[in-house]
Write a protein that holds these residues in place. Structure first.
Motif, PDB file in Angstrom:
ATOM      1  N   VAL A 178      -1.165   7.198   6.152  1.00  0.00           N
ATOM      2  CA  VAL A 178      -0.257   7.643   5.099  1.00  0.00           C
ATOM      3  C   VAL A 178      -1.255   7.977   3.786  1.00  0.00           C
ATOM      4  N   ARG A 179      -2.022   6.696   3.401  1.00  0.00           N
ATOM      5  CA  ARG A 179      -3.050   6.827   2.324  1.00  0.00           C
ATOM      6  C   ARG A 179      -3.891   7.884   2.486  1.00  0.00           C
TER       7      ARG A 179
ATOM      8  N   PRO B  30       1.189  -2.395  11.161  1.00  0.00           N
ATOM      9  CA  PRO B  30       1.578  -1.920   9.949  1.00  0.00           C
ATOM     10  C   PRO B  30       0.372  -1.304   8.938  1.00  0.00           C
ATOM     11  N   LEU B  31      -0.657  -1.820   9.300  1.00  0.00           N
ATOM     12  CA  LEU B  31      -1.912  -1.582   8.366  1.00  0.00           C
ATOM     13  C   LEU B  31      -2.517  -0.077   8.911  1.00  0.00           C
ATOM     14  N   LEU B  32      -2.288   0.180  10.164  1.00  0.00           N
ATOM     15  CA  LEU B  32      -2.824   1.543  10.601  1.00  0.00           C
ATOM     16  C   LEU B  32      -1.898   2.570  10.049  1.00  0.00           C
ATOM     17  N   ILE B  33      -0.369   2.280   9.926  1.00  0.00           N
ATOM     18  CA  ILE B  33       0.439   3.167   9.403  1.00  0.00           C
ATOM     19  C   ILE B  33       0.126   3.424   7.850  1.00  0.00           C
TER      20      ILE B  33
ATOM     21  N   VAL C 231       0.951  -1.199   0.054  1.00  0.00           N
ATOM     22  CA  VAL C 231      -0.104  -0.112   0.046  1.00  0.00           C
ATOM     23  C   VAL C 231       0.823   1.414   0.048  1.00  0.00           C
ATOM     24  N   LEU C 232       1.815   1.106   0.691  1.00  0.00           N
ATOM     25  CA  LEU C 232       2.882   2.384   0.832  1.00  0.00           C
ATOM     26  C   LEU C 232       3.530   2.744  -0.492  1.00  0.00           C
TER      27      LEU C 232
ATOM     28  N   TYR D 145       2.168   9.321  -5.653  1.00  0.00           N
ATOM     29  CA  TYR D 145       2.670  10.776  -5.119  1.00  0.00           C
ATOM     30  C   TYR D 145       3.619  11.208  -6.268  1.00  0.00           C
ATOM     31  N   LYS D 146       4.524  10.121  -6.918  1.00  0.00           N
ATOM     32  CA  LYS D 146       5.331  10.557  -7.934  1.00  0.00           C
ATOM     33  C   LYS D 146       4.855  10.945  -9.204  1.00  0.00           C
ATOM     34  N   SER D 147       3.855  10.221  -9.377  1.00  0.00           N
ATOM     35  CA  SER D 147       3.084  10.585 -10.889  1.00  0.00           C
ATOM     36  C   SER D 147       1.811  11.450 -10.839  1.00  0.00           C
ATOM     37  N   LYS D 148       1.542  12.033  -9.383  1.00  0.00           N
ATOM     38  CA  LYS D 148       0.414  12.876  -9.050  1.00  0.00           C
ATOM     39  C   LYS D 148      -0.655  12.050  -9.787  1.00  0.00           C
TER      40      LYS D 148
END
Length: 388
Positions: free
Chosen positions: A376-377, A369-372, A265-266, A273-276
């Protein structure tokens, strides 16, 4: 007249034989059996039962509480709702012993120091309980299960004269910590339990409440005393010792598996993010899964009789409304209210963290890990939508 007299004598003989058959001799022994954990989650907590052995009467049977009635109407629905009646079982000890040794589960026996009258009372109670009209009872995992029934029946049939003394080694623990003793912290069993059960099991258990676990029935009976301050246990024996030890594969544990999902997911979020851009399928999947889990949590909380599923703050990450706002994620542009909704989800994750830190509820460590990844998402989506 003679026929009536013969019939009366016959009935009297049968009744007398029946009464003698169920009258225990002075040499009868009553013991508590403790079965160690098994391989499956259903067997992870062990089991308790009463053994009645009377060689003079040819009796050697085991009575246990917690048997399923798979023939009950709407079995799975009632099980989910906490409305399923469980049964008391009765088996010949030889069959009982074979079943558990074949499953490689430890069997321990504690012979009770009871008077002849108390033995008869306990035996009569179990026999009466085993009648078809009395066999069923509404099961509760923490307060009325196969272990607590052993304690309660023993107390009832001795007129409450048993004194349970807290073992010296006992340390204060919450109900959830007691569960983790049996299923571990990083197992799929504990992962499911920690998601399904609410903050009500994060309170500290009273000493006698430890006895919802079979191993603590064994521990408390070991230190218990009779009304005359004598030890309740005459002698204790290990009838069968489990062979070998269980080995768990850490590569397939929740922390590793969900950690890999979170990394994915990250990674996708970084590429977006890189490709907007935005991977709509990922957002659709995340909102669908968290929404469905949230609905199930609410069902267990409000629509069942399970006492342990109340006040479940897993809904702070598995938010039920997620499933109803999915349509917004499929549109080229989202509504203003949805941007605010995303900020709300971020606040919910922060609130969950505070609940965890201050001890309101302990959550599954496999969720970290899922909560992080969710945090972020959500943050990325807020920034992306605000740019449009």
């Amino acid at each position: 007249m003679k026929l009536k007299l013969l019939s009366f004598i016959l009935l009297l003989t049968i009744a007398s034989t029946f009464a003698q058959q169920f009258q225990l001799s002075d040499n009868a022994k009553i013991s508590v059996i403790t079965i160690g954990p098994g391989e499956s989650l259903n067997d992870a907590f062990g089991h308790n039962a009463f053994r009645i052995k009377d060689q003079n009467r040819g009796i050697d049977v085991v009575y246990g509480y917690g048997e399923y009635d798979f023939g009950a109407p709407n079995f799975y629905l009632k099980f989910a709702q906490g409305k399923l009646n469980y049964l008391i079982s009765r088996h010949n000890f030889s069959s009982f012993y074979y079943a558990y040794t074949n499953a490689n589960r430890t069997i321990e026996e504690q012979v009770l120091n009871l008077s002849t009258e108390e033995k008869q009372n306990l035996f009569n109670f179990l026999e009466n309980n085993y009648k078809p009209e009395n066999r069923r009872y509404l099961y509760d995992f923490f307060y009325d299960n196969c272990a607590t029934r052993i304690r309660d029946v023993a107390q009832t049939t001795t007129n409450g004269n048993l004194k349970f003394i807290t073992p010296e080694y006992l340390e204060p623990k919450t109900f959830r910590e007691l569960i983790h003793e049996q299923v571990g912290l990083n197992t799929w069993g504990s992962f499911g339990i920690d998601i399904a059960l609410g903050s009500v099991i994060d309170r500290q258990a009273e000493a006698e409440e430890f006895m919802f676990l079979p191993k603590y029935i064994h521990a408390f009976f070991e230190t218990a005393e009779t009304s005359s301050s004598e030890p309740l246990i005459k002698n204790a024996t290990v009838l069968y010792q489990k062979q070998g030890t269980n080995t768990s594969n850490i590569l397939f544990s929740p922390l590793v598996v969900i950690g890999l999902v979170a990394i994915l997911v990250l990674f996708i979020t970084y590429k977006d993010y890189k490709s907007k851009a935005r991977s709509k399928w990922l957002d659709f999947l995340l909102f669908s899964v968290t929404g469905i889990i949230g609905v199930l949590i609410l069902f267990l909380w409000f629509a069942t009789d399970h006492s342990a599923t109340a006040q479940n703050y897993n809904v702070l990450w598995a938010f039920p409304l997620n499933i109803f706002v999915i349509a917004q994620l499929l549109k080229p542009e989202v509504k203003t209210w949805f941007k605010k909704y995303l900020k709300f989800l971020i606040i919910m994750l922060c609130l969950l963290t505070s609940h965890w830190i201050i001890g309101v509820q302990v959550f599954a460590i496999g969720l970290i890990p899922l909560l992080i990844a969710l945090l972020v998402r959500y943050i990325y989506l807020v920034k992306l939508f605000n740019q449009n």
